[in-house]
Design an enzyme around this catalytic site. Structure first.
Site, PDB file in Angstrom:
ATOM      1  CG  HIS A 159      -4.892   4.279   0.336  1.00 59.00           C
ATOM      2  ND1 HIS A 159      -5.486   5.516   0.508  1.00 59.00           N
ATOM      3  CD2 HIS A 159      -3.589   4.536   0.036  1.00 59.00           C
ATOM      4  CE1 HIS A 159      -4.592   6.465   0.322  1.00 59.00           C
ATOM      5  NE2 HIS A 159      -3.439   5.919   0.044  1.00 59.00           N
TER       6      HIS A 159
ATOM      7  CB  CYS B 118      -2.793   8.705  -5.075  1.00 49.65           C
ATOM      8  SG  CYS B 118      -1.494   9.692  -4.322  1.00 49.65           S
TER       9      CYS B 118
ATOM     10  CG  HIS C 123      -0.120   3.952  -2.875  1.00 52.25           C
ATOM     11  ND1 HIS C 123      -1.269   4.296  -3.556  1.00 52.25           N
ATOM     12  CD2 HIS C 123      -0.005   4.873  -1.889  1.00 52.25           C
ATOM     13  CE1 HIS C 123      -1.803   5.390  -3.026  1.00 52.25           C
ATOM     14  NE2 HIS C 123      -1.060   5.754  -2.002  1.00 52.25           N
TER      15      HIS C 123
ATOM     16  CG  HIS D   6       0.306   5.615   3.067  1.00 52.50           C
ATOM     17  ND1 HIS D   6       1.332   6.357   2.546  1.00 52.50           N
ATOM     18  CD2 HIS D   6      -0.737   5.783   2.220  1.00 52.50           C
ATOM     19  CE1 HIS D   6       0.925   6.955   1.437  1.00 52.50           C
ATOM     20  NE2 HIS D   6      -0.319   6.617   1.207  1.00 52.50           N
TER      21      HIS D   6
ATOM     22  CG  ASP E 285      -2.183  -3.535  11.612  1.00 55.76           C
ATOM     23  OD1 ASP E 285      -1.502  -2.779  10.904  1.00 55.76           O
ATOM     24  OD2 ASP E 285      -1.686  -4.423  12.341  1.00 55.76           O
ATOM     25  CG  HIS E 286      -0.473  -6.107   8.541  1.00 55.91           C
ATOM     26  ND1 HIS E 286      -0.152  -5.424   9.680  1.00 55.91           N
ATOM     27  CD2 HIS E 286       0.716  -6.480   7.987  1.00 55.91           C
ATOM     28  CE1 HIS E 286       1.168  -5.399   9.817  1.00 55.91           C
ATOM     29  NE2 HIS E 286       1.715  -6.018   8.811  1.00 55.91           N
TER      30      HIS E 286
ATOM     31  CD  GLU F 245      -1.927   9.504   2.641  1.00 56.43           C
ATOM     32  OE1 GLU F 245      -2.996   9.031   2.278  1.00 56.43           O
ATOM     33  OE2 GLU F 245      -1.359  10.437   2.035  1.00 56.43           O
TER      34      GLU F 245
END
Lengths: 136, 136, 136, 136, 136, 136
Positions: free
Chosen positions: F14, F33, F39, F41, F79-80, F125
């Site tokens: 994100h 950010c 980047h 998480h 996811d991913h 996060e």
């Protein structure tokens, strides 16, 4: 050859301080860790032993017996105490995590049954810093 | 209404000791925790605030700003220090986890931007003991 | 000989993608990890160094100095960045955890004081997968 | 040479019991662990393999493939089962963590692709006790 | 009002099984959890009490006393035992985490000193599943 | 009334970026950010539901069924993937943890069996920052 690790915890106060240095040099090198009124940690201790499992029990050593040996020779000497002031095996030593791990090794060395050998002392001072010592 | 929690850590020495009691009674009630040479902990602190996310940022409060507020008003007062001897906001108080959590609440109360409200202080003394305080 | 480990964290985006392969083959081999819009992780990094404690400090190396070296040579290069696009030391390499651990080793090798030796890079990509690299 | 570890979990019942001993001797040696109605654990399993990353993928082995091998040869044999009663590879063996780690090594040995070598089985029985086995 | 939580652990065998159903229906609904030879878990138990700290000790309740109460009324009843077969307070009940948390609440209710109130039982069956019960 | 929590994980890329602001203002407010190459998480998701256990199963809801619902309506969507680019339910929203937790609540609301109610979405996060949302 199998390795068995028992995890234990203790809480202690300490300070980093070299008595041969001035207060200013201690403050410069050790920063907040030299605070004259101490600070402290929840130490997390991993004691690893190695050897062959006993065919009659399947155990390298009964983990409860290993725990009792660690309690007698280490935890009773350090838990809820001041590493610099109260701990015989740290007398005259700088109370770094490195020296504390070596001191714990020396406390346990020779205290185990002959069928197991002390392999490693791993000691967390904080969740971000730990030391390992293998006896040499 | 959303709740945001920031986790921080500090290390400190303390002892449990009621100055109005004899040494024997302190020893009887507090056991090893009354050790005159102190012991210490790695405290883990959870600060929870609540409010509505800002539509321009999606943030309730920037977690870095929250961290800075906690550092200024709490961590700089307690980290690598002695809770009984060095900490202004614990002066005259018994240094239990309960009182420390209340003291941290009082340190942070009124220090947050008006758009967020302090909701909970959760404080771990060891991995087996923690306290929560909601301000009343 | 003592081993000291410092634990650090960073967050990064990446994708697994071999530019010499078709999109279909990348998808077949790497599955969701090949997503063209990237995904990301909270990486947990363990840097272990070895050597003898300094008799004047009790330290192998001051953990704060080790942390500063890791920050300068690793975290500032990768944290909150895209491993494939933004990271000089990963240019032209597949961004697997294996290659990232080797890349971090090479970033730190030669950057430590002469009294300590780099021993191991351990890198968690998720709580279920980690890689260790010892430099050969 | 790189080391890759995959972490998996399983739940199982077991008891520690030597059938050649009397109930009284089992009780004396194994204590509560000999309970005739069983007890159980959430086991945490770390499987470490070693080798050289494939230049085309950057992988030592795809962690999903490693996970599938562990599922087929270990988890399907032990998860939600009784180690003493239901598990073929523990038949006739004392169900200590030591023997279970050796049994898991033997289940996985020879089941990996030729490019990787099994390096270590690490098995947590509780958060305070774990065993490591390197195959000899 | 302050909340104090004590964390404890126990290991137990169990199975999910409704005796009024056929084996096939038990298998259909409970899957592997119905295994007739049992399976087991490392349960992690959080007991939260609430009240006002005693001004003489700073304690809501001495965490060691709370631990002793939990040991007497819960851990001695369940640790290293079979929840379905050995545990009086689960007799005739389905051994789900939900019912076990309620059973633990009932075991502790009325066993605390009058100055504290039982607030919550939180029980982890695995690191991915936990239940909370507040007594109504 | 019992509360049951299921813990799940997902990985995503994100960036924090308000399209109505200049690049400079995004950089000023969101810092690292806002990196244009993203980047990411490892998010840890706690879904808590409440209700009364079914007397025939002892379950509030079978945790495997709850997991399947979370997989279908949340994990398969995020996811991913890239939260800003790939996720339908975050379209047009700032990808803060606060907004992501609210988005996950909305994805799950109305998807549970009538016997259970969605109580809380808790979303980590990083290990130091998490958000909780209770639906109002």
């Amino acid at each position: 050859m199998v390795y068995l690790t028992r995890v234990e915890h203790f809480n202690a106060a300490h300070r980093l301080y070299n008595p041969e240095w001035s207060a200013a040099k201690n403050e410069e090198i050790f920063g907040k860790c030299a605070n004259k009124n101490w600070h402290g940690h929840n130490y997390e201790l991993f004691v690893t032993v190695k050897g062959n499992p006993d065919p009659e029990t399947g155990f390298l050593i009964d983990a409860k017996i290993l725990s009792r040996i660690i309690n007698t020779h280490v935890l009773e000497e350090v838990d809820h105490l001041n590493l610099n002031e109260d701990v015989t095996f740290m007398k005259g030593k700088l109370c770094s995590t490195e020296n504390l791990a070596i001191g714990i090794w020396n406390q346990l060395s020779g205290k185990l049954p002959p069928s197991v050998h002390l392999h490693c002392i791993k000691l967390y001072e904080t969740p971000q810093i730990f030391v390992e010592y293998y006896g040499d």
